[in-house]
Design an enzyme around this catalytic site. Sequence first.
Site, PDB file in Angstrom:
ATOM      1  N   GLN A   1       0.836  -1.210   0.000  1.00  0.00           N
ATOM      2  CA  GLN A   1       0.000   0.000   0.000  1.00  0.00           C
ATOM      3  C   GLN A   1       0.870   1.258   0.000  1.00  0.00           C
ATOM      4  O   GLN A   1       0.523   2.267   0.611  1.00  0.00           O
ATOM      5  CB  GLN A   1      -0.948  -0.004   1.186  1.00  0.00           C
ATOM      6  CG  GLN A   1      -2.163  -0.897   1.025  1.00  0.00           C
ATOM      7  CD  GLN A   1      -3.105  -0.421  -0.078  1.00  0.00           C
ATOM      8  OE1 GLN A   1      -3.116   0.750  -0.446  1.00  0.00           O
ATOM      9  NE2 GLN A   1      -3.883  -1.339  -0.632  1.00  0.00           N
ATOM     10  N   SER A   2       1.979   1.196  -0.700  1.00  0.00           N
ATOM     11  CA  SER A   2       2.904   2.333  -0.739  1.00  0.00           C
ATOM     12  C   SER A   2       2.274   3.567  -1.386  1.00  0.00           C
ATOM     13  O   SER A   2       1.857   3.524  -2.548  1.00  0.00           O
ATOM     14  CB  SER A   2       4.163   1.940  -1.513  1.00  0.00           C
ATOM     15  OG  SER A   2       4.932   3.074  -1.842  1.00  0.00           O
TER      16      SER A   2
END
Length: 386
Positions: free
Chosen positions: A100-101
């Site tokens: 989930q960068s």
Amino acid sequence: MEDSMPEPPFEFLSRKPYMPPLWATHLNPIPSHIFSLGHFPTPIHKWNLPYLPKGTEVYIKRDDLSGMQLSGNKVRKLEFLLAEAVAQGADCIITIGGIQSNHCRATAVAAKYLNLGCYLILFTSEKLVDKDPGLTGNLLVERLVGAHVDLISKEEYASIGGVALTNILKERLLSEGRKPYVIPGGGSNSLGTWGYVEAVREIQEQLGKGSGGITFDDIVAACGSGGTIAGLALGTWLSGSATKVHAYCVSDDPNYFYDHVEGLTDGLQAVVSSRDIVNIQNAKGLGYAINTTEELTFMQEIAKATGVVLDPVYSGKAAYGMMRDMAENPRKWEGRKVLFVHTGGLLGLYEKIVPLVGNWRRMDIQASIPRQVGTGKVSRNFYRPM
């Protein structure tokens, strides 16, 4: 000559020569160009947080509103990084981060803005690495804009390292005739650090325009890959400001980040010890991108009290750490004016906060209520099938 070309009619998405602040002109190297990717300056406003120490005022710098689909602080770094990529003739971008960068999502969007391909290496848990990663949060945007996603396990990332992994992908793309440009995790190298050196100039200009004489005693921000804090601390120090910079690290530990920040500033030939320009405290809790119920409840309460939505990975943990420090050491903060930098990342909130949010109900309407005609009325035929 390229620099003598006429200016484009719109500044957004244009590449232009970069002129650093006067107090930063001795740094080296100085970027030659910058891409206009964000909506700057981002607003600063009073943040009416509850339970502050006596006389303490907190303001918030809304870098969560920087543009590029809620890309937050990553935009400032990418303005410099992608200018270099284009100057080097790159046709695609490689970068790496967690599943989930925020940085990877911001890079995917920015690359597509500039007609560049984008290749993302995302690390996830061992049990999920062979499965479709889904369309939650940042993944939705990345996949929607057509980024290529390679999944690895957290264990592979820890044992091999980001540099080696991006080099593997770089060599593969080179063999296919592509021209890749590699951006490190978080966009945090010495070039990316310029994004928040420039942000310091922006803050100073905002304070000089009708601020009512406000000066900040402290600047607070999350620290996840180091570039944001390195730029804030270096810019504040170089500009001669007496403002103290505080970082709340959400991964690794303070000693790691003191060394990392110093490495980034050394890369700009700034002769200064990181411990002299920033105070770094631990706020990672259970670990990077892992939240306690107490942290998530805190974010929910802050949203209810102030309307500001924090993300669970970066600014949420930093604000939680700041407020806990204020509660435990109130005299340290009493009477001070604090600027909190909201670094964005809201798309990562979805899957974490869902269990805590249940304030909905079916509206109770009595059948006998007569219809009233007024402004904004909807035709009786509006919902009737054709």
